[in-house]
Scaffold this motif. Structure first.
Motif, short mmCIF file in Angstrom:
data_model
loop_
_atom_site.label_atom_id
_atom_site.label_comp_id
_atom_site.label_asym_id
_atom_site.label_seq_id
_atom_site.Cartn_x
_atom_site.Cartn_y
_atom_site.Cartn_z
N GLU A 154 0.83 -1.20 0.00
CA GLU A 154 0.00 0.00 0.00
C GLU A 154 0.87 1.26 0.00
O GLU A 154 0.56 2.24 -0.69
CB GLU A 154 -0.91 0.00 1.23
N ARG A 185 1.21 4.01 -3.17
CA ARG A 185 0.81 5.41 -2.99
C ARG A 185 1.98 6.38 -3.09
O ARG A 185 1.84 7.47 -3.65
CB ARG A 185 0.14 5.58 -1.63
N CYS A 219 -3.36 11.91 7.65
CA CYS A 219 -4.03 10.66 7.27
C CYS A 219 -5.07 10.88 6.18
O CYS A 219 -5.90 10.00 5.93
CB CYS A 219 -4.68 10.02 8.50
N GLU A 220 -5.04 12.06 5.54
CA GLU A 220 -5.92 12.37 4.42
C GLU A 220 -7.39 12.19 4.78
O GLU A 220 -8.20 11.74 3.96
CB GLU A 220 -5.53 11.54 3.20
N ASN A 270 -8.76 10.05 6.73
CA ASN A 270 -9.16 8.68 7.03
C ASN A 270 -9.27 8.52 8.54
O ASN A 270 -8.27 8.47 9.26
CB ASN A 270 -8.13 7.70 6.45
N SER A 304 -10.26 6.01 10.49
CA SER A 304 -9.74 4.77 11.08
C SER A 304 -8.22 4.83 11.18
O SER A 304 -7.63 4.43 12.20
CB SER A 304 -10.17 3.57 10.22
N ARG A 305 -7.58 5.32 10.13
CA ARG A 305 -6.12 5.44 10.16
C ARG A 305 -5.68 6.46 11.21
O ARG A 305 -4.71 6.24 11.93
CB ARG A 305 -5.60 5.84 8.78
N ARG A 335 -11.80 5.34 17.42
CA ARG A 335 -12.34 6.02 16.25
C ARG A 335 -13.47 6.98 16.63
O ARG A 335 -13.57 8.09 16.08
CB ARG A 335 -12.86 4.99 15.24
N GLU A 365 -13.87 11.01 15.84
CA GLU A 365 -15.10 11.58 15.26
C GLU A 365 -15.66 12.69 16.16
O GLU A 365 -16.09 13.74 15.68
CB GLU A 365 -16.14 10.48 15.08
N LYS A 378 -13.26 14.71 5.43
CA LYS A 378 -13.23 14.24 4.04
C LYS A 378 -12.43 15.16 3.15
O LYS A 378 -11.85 14.73 2.14
CB LYS A 378 -14.66 14.12 3.51
N LYS A 391 -6.33 17.12 3.15
CA LYS A 391 -5.22 16.56 2.42
C LYS A 391 -3.93 17.14 2.97
O LYS A 391 -3.92 18.25 3.50
CB LYS A 391 -5.31 16.91 0.91
#
Length: 480
Positions: free
Chosen positions: A350, A354, A445-446, A448, A450-451, A460, A464, A475, A478
């Motif tokens: 992965e 990337r 983590c862009e 994400n 969970s990451r 998690r 949130e 979302k 970046k």
């Protein structure tokens, strides 16, 4: 055994015996098993017992086990099955290992359980004791065994890597204890990989086809921890709109991993102890008692022996859980593993897909080797994520490293407002930290979640909640 404080290089199982005298703990805190490291090898003292049927329809049948609880009876689900004895009850008796020794408990059998000729409901066993159940007589024998644990030849296990002697010894220890269906406490600083060790024990155990349920005792709000552990019925409390099984129910026939055990509230510790001893749970707001069968692995970054001495942790709960204990070393004590960890992480498919092939320059590696890593392997992985996000080209150079790793971290006062009250200034400082930290980790983590949870060590739901609190659009995040 000597009562001097353990050397930093020692690996202990049930470490209460080492150093307990200096803490003035009761004698019942003494352990039954210790793993003492001597240069390239370790000696593991194991506790096991044998039940041998010496007379009756099942004469000759025997069981040798290291389990904390053994059941005997006519039903096939028992550990020792008296299949031919028609006078034995389905679940006739059990043998429990307690802080005082092995305890024989009659399971409300039809014809009773007899110890050395006397009918008993609960009684402690001695070596050679004779137990009569139905038409069968069984002899009980405790067995102590010493096993030498050599460092593993492989430098990896279940996703963990390490060529250092200490890590290879831990790999060997994991392989040795994984098949034993007993409780384990994993100690170590934050970020040393305690959950990875728990997953390895589960994967290499006989319960690997069952679930592994992870519960972070430090990340769950205090008012929800009991519900998370034991479940709740609909309407049990405000917000309980439907029934929900707890972690122990979900871990049935598998393993439950209680992370940050030292954070568990004192009022919940006796409830957890009852579950461990009785192997049954009752949901919050419910009346039905449900039997659960799961192995318990716990982790903590606290010294639970000191917490017991301070009155913050129950000694009997510690004893029940610490049948075996693994102490993980901090990364600064195994620096030779840093290049291997980085190399393995950079080779992940992965990562290559990337970011392409990356290599770390000798100068950058020297800085990484010199850094003290207070956050251990987790911090190393976070720094690696920083490098991948902010470095261009194939080679990672010193200037790509975070300032603290370069040794350029700016020292200065905390940015608080001294014109506010202490309470308000503290809350403002905490909010600023939370906002900046969560923004930084989500950006890296862009978005994400969970990451971000894995890299931050937070649940998690906590990520949130913080993102929502500070109105962060995960979302759209970046790396800058």
């Amino acid at each position: 055994m000597s009562t001097q404080a353990p050397h930093p290089d020692d690996i202990l199982t049930n470490p209460g015996e080492v150093g307990l005298d200096s803490l003035n703990l009761p004698a019942s805190a003494s352990p039954s098993e210790t793993l003492v490291m001597e240069q390239q090898r370790a000696t593991l003292k194991l506790r096991r017992c044998r039940l041998l049927v010496t007379s009756g329809p099942d004469e000759g049948r025997s069981l040798l086990s290291d389990k904390e609880r053994l059941r005997c009876g006519a039903h096939p689900s028992n550990d020792l099955v008296l299949a031919e004895d028609r006078t034995a009850s389905r679940h006739h008796f059990e043998v429990l290992y307690t802080e005082r020794g092995y305890l024989l408990v009659d399971l409300q059998s039809t014809n009773g359980t007899f110890l050395d000729g006397r009918r008993v409901e609960r009684a402690y066993l001695t070596s050679g004791a004779q137990i009569r159940a139905g038409s069968s007589t069984l002899v009980f024998s405790p067995i102590d065994e010493e096993v030498t644990v050599e460092p593993d030849h492989e430098g990896e296990l279940c996703g963990m890597v390490g060529q250092s002697v200490r890590m290879r010894q831990i790999f060997a220890l994991i392989k040795k204890i994984a098949p034993m269906d007993v409780s384990v406490i994993i100690g170590g600083e934050t970020g040393t990989g305690k959950e990875l060790v728990a997953r390895a024990i589960h994967e290499l155990s006989g319960r690997n086809k069952g679930p592994l349920v992870v519960l972070d005792c430090g990340a769950i709000p205090p008012n929800l921890i009991e519900s998370e552990l034991f479940g709740h019925e609909k309407g049990a409390f405000t917000g309980a709109l439907a029934e929900r099984p707890g972690a122990f129910e979900r871990a049935h026939q598998g393993t439950i991993f209680l992370d940050e055990l030292g954070e568990l509230r004192m009022d919940l510790q006796p409830k957890l102890l009852r579950v461990l001893e009785n192997r049954e749970v009752r949901r919050v707001g419910g009346n039905e008692v449900m039997e659960v069968d799961c192995r318990v692995i716990a982790a903590t970054n606290r010294d639970l022996v000191k917490e017991i001495a301070a009155g913050n942790f129950r000694e009997d709960l510690f004893f029940r859980l610490s049948v075996l204990t693994i102490q993980l070393p901090p990364l600064r004590q195994r620096r030779e593993d840093i290049p291997l960890i980085l190399k393995r992480a950079l080779a992940e498919p992965e990562v290559v897909a990337r970011h392409g092939r990356k290599r770390i320059s000798p100068e950058a590696l020297a800085l990484l080797m010199a850094y003290p890593w207070p956050g251990n392997v987790r911090e190393l992985m976070n720094v690696l994520s920083h490098l991948l996000a902010f470095s261009e080209g194939e080679e990672v150079l010193p200037e790509h490293l975070p300032p603290r790793v370069q040794g350029q971290e700016r020292e200065g006062p905390l940015p608080f407002n001294e014109h506010l009250t202490f309470k308000d200034a503290k809350e403002q400082l905490l909010e600023n930290f939370e906002r900046e930290y969560v923004t930084s980790v989500l950006t890296r983590c862009e978005g994400n979640l969970s990451r971000a949870a894995r890299e931050s060590g937070l649940h998690r739901k906590s990520i949130e909640r913080l993102a929502k609190k500070y109105q962060l659009d995960a979302k759209g995040m970046k790396p800058r």
